[in-house]
Design a protein around this motif. Structure first.
Motif, mmCIF file in Angstrom:
data_model
loop_
_atom_site.group_PDB
_atom_site.id
_atom_site.type_symbol
_atom_site.label_atom_id
_atom_site.label_comp_id
_atom_site.label_asym_id
_atom_site.label_seq_id
_atom_site.Cartn_x
_atom_site.Cartn_y
_atom_site.Cartn_z
ATOM 1 N N HIS A 141 0.924 -1.153 -0.011
ATOM 2 C CA HIS A 141 -0.143 -0.080 0.033
ATOM 3 C C HIS A 141 0.941 1.273 0.048
ATOM 4 O O HIS A 141 1.870 1.316 0.787
ATOM 5 N N ASP A 157 -1.261 7.329 -1.593
ATOM 6 C CA ASP A 157 -2.540 6.852 -2.814
ATOM 7 C C ASP A 157 -3.772 7.433 -2.099
ATOM 8 O O ASP A 157 -4.655 8.255 -2.719
ATOM 9 N N SER A 158 -4.241 7.079 -0.606
ATOM 10 C CA SER A 158 -5.497 7.719 -0.577
ATOM 11 C C SER A 158 -5.623 7.428 1.004
ATOM 12 O O SER A 158 -4.700 6.651 1.597
ATOM 13 N N GLN A 159 -6.745 7.871 1.532
ATOM 14 C CA GLN A 159 -7.046 7.686 2.850
ATOM 15 C C GLN A 159 -7.059 6.214 3.325
ATOM 16 O O GLN A 159 -6.807 5.626 4.263
ATOM 17 N N LYS A 160 -7.626 5.384 2.169
ATOM 18 C CA LYS A 160 -7.913 3.915 2.170
ATOM 19 C C LYS A 160 -6.451 3.216 2.441
ATOM 20 O O LYS A 160 -6.369 2.109 3.164
ATOM 21 N N ALA A 161 -5.619 3.816 1.775
ATOM 22 C CA ALA A 161 -4.129 3.033 1.986
ATOM 23 C C ALA A 161 -3.697 3.301 3.219
ATOM 24 O O ALA A 161 -3.089 2.119 3.887
ATOM 25 N N ASP A 221 -5.389 3.534 5.955
ATOM 26 C CA ASP A 221 -6.275 2.861 6.840
ATOM 27 C C ASP A 221 -5.715 1.175 6.767
ATOM 28 O O ASP A 221 -5.556 0.865 7.837
ATOM 29 N N ALA A 222 -5.547 0.957 5.375
ATOM 30 C CA ALA A 222 -4.908 -0.347 5.386
ATOM 31 C C ALA A 222 -3.472 -0.536 6.127
ATOM 32 O O ALA A 222 -3.348 -1.504 6.592
ATOM 33 N N ARG A 244 -2.316 1.121 8.651
ATOM 34 C CA ARG A 244 -2.608 1.275 10.015
ATOM 35 C C ARG A 244 -3.238 -0.118 10.693
ATOM 36 O O ARG A 244 -2.649 -0.497 11.792
ATOM 37 N N ARG A 245 -3.857 -0.911 9.617
ATOM 38 C CA ARG A 245 -4.200 -2.412 10.055
ATOM 39 C C ARG A 245 -3.138 -3.391 10.176
ATOM 40 O O ARG A 245 -3.151 -4.158 10.826
#
Ligand code: ADP
Ligand code: ADP
Length: 229
Positions: free
Chosen positions: A65, A69-73, A75-76, A78-79
């Motif tokens: 990731h 790229d994005s907030q989604k990246a 969040d990924a 951080r998981r």
């Protein structure tokens, strides 16, 4: 593909240049110890990896990731990346087990029963399963830090970042936390550890990285690092 890759990373706090062209590639299962004087940027470097700090330029990729790229990246990432701080940051009004199950329920979407099973599993893993029903204040500092490690493991991360995890502990509790970290290392966890514990570095590090003034100034396998004048 590497687990963690930092390329030409530049970080500023206002006018202060905190990271200078930092390049770092960490393979899956690799253990890095990061050392260097106070204020050299060690904490900043690892906080950039899970985007607790944003960078000015360069690129950071974690488990495929790309952070920019994005907030989604973000969040990924951080998981996928667990973090353990000098301060344990446990919720004082929640039991040890409750501290461990919150994120797995909220972030991983586990049911309470699944999260509790996961919590008990990792509390056992750090050898503190018998403390599950207690509140943090009833535990020693070393035990609280092991709870913080278990809590991070409950997210089943691909890598763990440690920011001076033993610096706030009384000397007699340092070993139990280092032993827990050695256990994780032997399990094959990818780890970056900011620590002054050179015995630990010698025992588990694949590479010791030395920072000064915001830059990586030396990088070596532990044996040659400790032989250096
Ligand atoms: P280390 O972990 O090696 O002690 P840090 O990464 O904590 O170093 O800090 C590196 C430098 O950046 C220090 O000079 C510190 O004062 C500065 N710094 C860290 N965080 C901030 C911040 N939030 N705002 C401004 N300066 C900061
Ligand atoms: P450590 O060295 O253990 O990382 P610090 O005392 O340097 O801790 O920093 C504690 C907190 O204050 C961190 O969140 C850090 O980002 C922030 N900080 C550090 N130096 C500064 C600074 N010069 N200005 C503002 N915030 C800072």
């Amino acid at each position: 593909a590497p687990m963690i890759e930092m390329r030409h990373v530049e970080k500023f706090y206002g006018p202060f240049h905190a990271l200078k062209d930092v390049n770092l590639t960490v393979a899956k299962g690799e253990k890095i110890v990061l050392c260097g004087p106070s204020g050299s940027g060690k904490s900043t470097l690892i906080r950039c990896i899970n985007h607790l700090e944003s960078i000015k330029s360069g690129e950071i990729t974690v488990a495929g990731h790309r952070l920019s790229d994005s907030q989604k990246a973000v969040d990924a990432v951080r998981r996928e990346v667990g973090m353990v701080f000098q301060q344990f940051n446990l919720f004082p009004h929640k039991t040890v087990l409750e501290n461990c199950i919150l994120a797995p329920m909220r972030v991983r979407g586990l049911s309470r029963a699944e999260a509790e099973a996961t919590g008990r599993k990792y509390l056992e893993r750090v050898r503190i399963g018998d403390q599950a029903a207690k509140y943090p204040a009833q535990l020693s500092g070393g035990q609280q830090q092991r709870v913080a490690i278990a809590r991070a493991l409950c997210m089943e991360p691909m890598a763990m970042l440690f920011d001076e995890p033993t610096s706030a502990l009384d000397p007699e509790m340092v070993k139990e936390v280092l032993d827990t970290m050695v256990l994780l290392a032997r399990d094959g966890m990818t780890m970056i550890c900011v620590t002054h514990e050179m015995g630990f570095a010698r025992q588990v590090a694949d590479r010791v990285i030395f920072m000064a003034d915001g830059a990586i100034v030396e990088e070596n396998d532990p044996e040659s690092f400790f032989r250096a004048p």
